[in-house]
Design a protein around this motif. Structure first.
Motif, PDB file in Angstrom:
ATOM      1  N   GLU A 234      -8.965   0.231   1.997  1.00  0.00           N
ATOM      2  CA  GLU A 234      -8.645   1.126   0.887  1.00  0.00           C
ATOM      3  C   GLU A 234      -7.195   0.904   0.458  1.00  0.00           C
ATOM      4  OE1 GLU A 234     -10.625   3.239  -0.652  1.00  0.00           O
ATOM      5  OE2 GLU A 234     -12.395   3.019   0.631  1.00  0.00           O
TER       6      GLU A 234
ATOM      7  N   ASP B 129     -13.758  -3.587   4.243  1.00  0.00           N
ATOM      8  CA  ASP B 129     -12.980  -3.209   3.070  1.00  0.00           C
ATOM      9  C   ASP B 129     -11.756  -2.407   3.478  1.00  0.00           C
ATOM     10  OD1 ASP B 129     -14.572  -4.437   1.229  1.00  0.00           O
ATOM     11  OD2 ASP B 129     -15.772  -2.671   0.754  1.00  0.00           O
TER      12      ASP B 129
ATOM     13  N   ASP C  66      -3.941   2.215  -2.085  1.00  0.00           N
ATOM     14  CA  ASP C  66      -3.285   3.154  -3.002  1.00  0.00           C
ATOM     15  C   ASP C  66      -2.018   2.449  -3.481  1.00  0.00           C
ATOM     16  OD1 ASP C  66      -2.181   5.261  -4.411  1.00  0.00           O
ATOM     17  OD2 ASP C  66      -1.365   6.230  -2.607  1.00  0.00           O
TER      18      ASP C  66
ATOM     19  N   GLU D 201     -11.764  -0.882  -8.147  1.00  0.00           N
ATOM     20  CA  GLU D 201     -12.199  -0.020  -7.048  1.00  0.00           C
ATOM     21  C   GLU D 201     -11.081   0.374  -6.099  1.00  0.00           C
ATOM     22  OE1 GLU D 201     -15.489  -1.781  -5.056  1.00  0.00           O
ATOM     23  OE2 GLU D 201     -16.483  -2.399  -6.909  1.00  0.00           O
ATOM     24  N   ARG D 202      -9.906  -0.260  -6.260  1.00  0.00           N
ATOM     25  CA  ARG D 202      -8.792  -0.022  -5.336  1.00  0.00           C
ATOM     26  C   ARG D 202      -9.227  -0.279  -3.889  1.00  0.00           C
ATOM     27  NH1 ARG D 202      -6.162  -0.412  -9.408  1.00  0.00           N
ATOM     28  NH2 ARG D 202      -4.298   0.775  -9.933  1.00  0.00           N
ATOM     29  N   LYS D 203      -9.966  -1.366  -3.723  1.00  0.00           N
ATOM     30  CA  LYS D 203     -10.377  -1.837  -2.401  1.00  0.00           C
ATOM     31  C   LYS D 203     -10.183  -3.333  -2.360  1.00  0.00           C
ATOM     32  CE  LYS D 203     -14.022   1.604  -1.567  1.00  0.00           C
ATOM     33  NZ  LYS D 203     -15.485   1.784  -1.344  1.00  0.00           N
TER      34      LYS D 203
ATOM     35  N   ASN E 255       0.829  -1.207   0.000  1.00  0.00           N
ATOM     36  CA  ASN E 255       0.000   0.000   0.000  1.00  0.00           C
ATOM     37  C   ASN E 255       0.865   1.260   0.000  1.00  0.00           C
ATOM     38  OD1 ASN E 255      -2.442   1.234  -0.151  1.00  0.00           O
ATOM     39  ND2 ASN E 255      -3.118   0.678   1.913  1.00  0.00           N
TER      40      ASN E 255
END
Length: 505
Positions: A294, A292, A296, A281-283, A255
């Motif tokens: 998140e 969930d 990046d 969804e980048r989840k 991440n």
């Protein structure tokens, strides 16, 4: 106050750039077409030009040429979208100082402008320092190896953990890396086994804005179907038998940085479905989890087969392929860049000398000739292992053919394909001349004196013919050939060595 000329037919872009640059103490002039820009330049000489590559009345090549005719050393920064990236490389060769990609980032704009304005005039023609990408080398002793290598192979460049060759195709590859690295695009890397796909991925990460964040590499081919989800996404305690503790998955560990998924086509269908949500969804959610997380993370994937071919065969989801396919890089196999072979060989020689505490100084002329003519099926990995073995077996200052593996030192005798310039990965490595009918071959085949005089020799010759047919059938993949002959790989090597020794008697 220094003046910057903005050339873009999008008035909103011009307005935003003008406001932004004015706040940073630059005077800004605007032109909404190539014609207006040239009219401005007839009476004014700005300190720098920022030019969109696609204009309604003029393309970037034409406008750049006209600007350089009037002000040769005026730095020009190209603004380009993804679809123009390859063209931007050519424009930069014509004299553009640098490029920035849309969407525009304030920090990147300021850094690029500052570099352009501070660069000496004679440095404003070349765009970027070009080095072809290569393979990993150990961190320990890198500086020593680099200095020793420069004497032997002056065209090799060592940067951090990497070694770079000097072929034209790899220079072009590095230009692509330079273009895509600052973006957040997902990258697909195609290349044969041993060609350095992970090294390319690391180089992209190193040149990106995420370079100080984690780089996590995963070999998808080594993940079992049952544990792939846990390895990639993690799991909660008690989510399945054996899940004694909570586990952080590779995506979560990466991440903020970059995750590299090698041999992506080996993932099972179920994992591909889960991966689709992560990409879109980048989840993600841990196995057995309810929450969930998140993400990046930049995703770089690699495959030794064309992913589109895997899609057509039903091995890879088409929707996942299209989400990954924002940018692709093809790594040419070593046989397509013969000029790099001796450069890498000399580097690996110096590296192995350091590892073994030896002082083997060079390859003999015979070995150099063998290396030039051999088709390197295993690419850089095979070359490195051959050098390591040969260095270990060498007592003098030169590596001789006797220190090389049988299939390399006897490449021509075994009738392997001599032509290293094979255009595609899928083409077979067979002789380019048309094959003659079997009967004609038997009539024209030169007689072997050894097989005529002894029964043992005839037996060895018969084994050799069977081995050669098997090798040709599997494109000289020795593991597959051994399986086809129902023997192990070591036995195959021993048979080939026996044939060599018998013919040398």
């Amino acid at each position: 106050m220094q003046t910057i000329l903005i050339i873009d037919d999008d008035r909103d872009i011009c307005l935003l750039l003008k406001r932004f640059l004015t706040r940073h103490n630059y005077d800004v002039a605007e032109a909404y077409s190539g014609k207006k820009a040239l009219e401005y330049l007839e009476e004014n000489e700005p300190a720098l030009v920022m030019c969109d590559f696609r204009l309604e009345d003029m393309d970037g090549n034409t406008l750049l040429a006209k600007i350089k005719e009037r002000y040769y050393h005026l730095p020009v920064i190209i603004m380009t979208g993804y679809s123009d990236i390859k063209i931007a490389v050519e424009v930069m060769k014509m004299g553009a100082f640098d490029y920035i990609t849309k969407p525009l980032f304030p920090d990147e704009i300021l850094v690029t402008i500052k570099k352009a304005l501070e660069a000496p005039a004679q440095e404003r023609e070349p765009v970027r320092q070009e080095r072809p990408a290569g393979i990993n080398v150990p961190k320990q002793g890198t500086a020593t190896v680099a200095s020793e290598t420069k004497e032997k192979a002056p065209n090799i460049t060592v940067s951090g953990e990497y070694i770079f060759g000097d072929s034209t195709v790899f220079k072009q590859l590095l230009q692509q890396i330079d273009l895509v690295a600052p973006t957040n695009y997902t990258v697909i890397i195609h290349g044969e086994s041993g060609s350095g796909k992970e090294a390319i991925a690391q180089e992209i990460h190193k040149r990106s804005k995420r370079k100080n964040k984690p780089f996590v590499a995963i070999d998808c081919g080594a993940l079992s179907k049952e544990l792939a989800g846990s390895e990639l996404f993690g799991h909660e305690k008690g989510s399945f038998t054996g899940a004694l503790n909570q586990k952080t998955g590779s995506f979560e560990m990466a991440n903020g940085g970059t995750i590299f998924l090698d041999e992506i086509a080996n993932l099972s269908y179920d994992i591909q479905v889960s991966l689709l949500r992560v990409v879109q969804e980048r989840k993600m959610r841990r196995v057995g989890g309810l929450k969930d997380i998140e993400l990046d993370v930049r995703i770089i994937i690699a495959s030794n087969e064309r992913l589109w071919d895997a899609v057509r065969k039903g091995k890879f989801r088409e929707d996942l392929y299209h989400r990954f396919n924002e940018f692709s890089i093809d790594i040419p196999p070593l046989r397509q860049r013969p000029d790099d072979v001796l450069l890498f060989a000399n580097f690996f020689l110096q590296q192995t000398n350091q590892e073994l505490g030896k002082n083997v100084k060079r390859l003999s002329p015979e070995v150099e000739n063998i290396f030039r003519n051999y088709v390197w099926y295993g690419n850089l990995r095979e070359l490195k292992n051959v050098i390591k073995r040969a260095t270990l077996l060498t007592d003098g200052e030169e590596i001789e053919p006797t220190a090389l593996p049988f299939e390399i030192s006897n490449f021509n005798k075994l009738q392997f394909d001599k032509g290293p310039q094979i255009e595609t990965v899928t083409s077979s490595y067979l002789p380019s001349t048309p094959a003659a009918p079997a009967a004609a071959m038997e009539e024209e085949e030169p007689q072997r004196s050894l097989s005529e005089t002894t029964l043992k020799g005839a037996s060895i010759d018969a084994e050799y013919e069977m081995i050669l047919k098997a090798l040709k059938k599997v494109n000289f993949n020795k593991s597959k050939a051994a399986k086809l002959l129902n023997i192990d790989r070591k036995t195959l090597y021993n048979k080939m060595k026996q044939y060599q020794e018998f013919n040398n008697q």
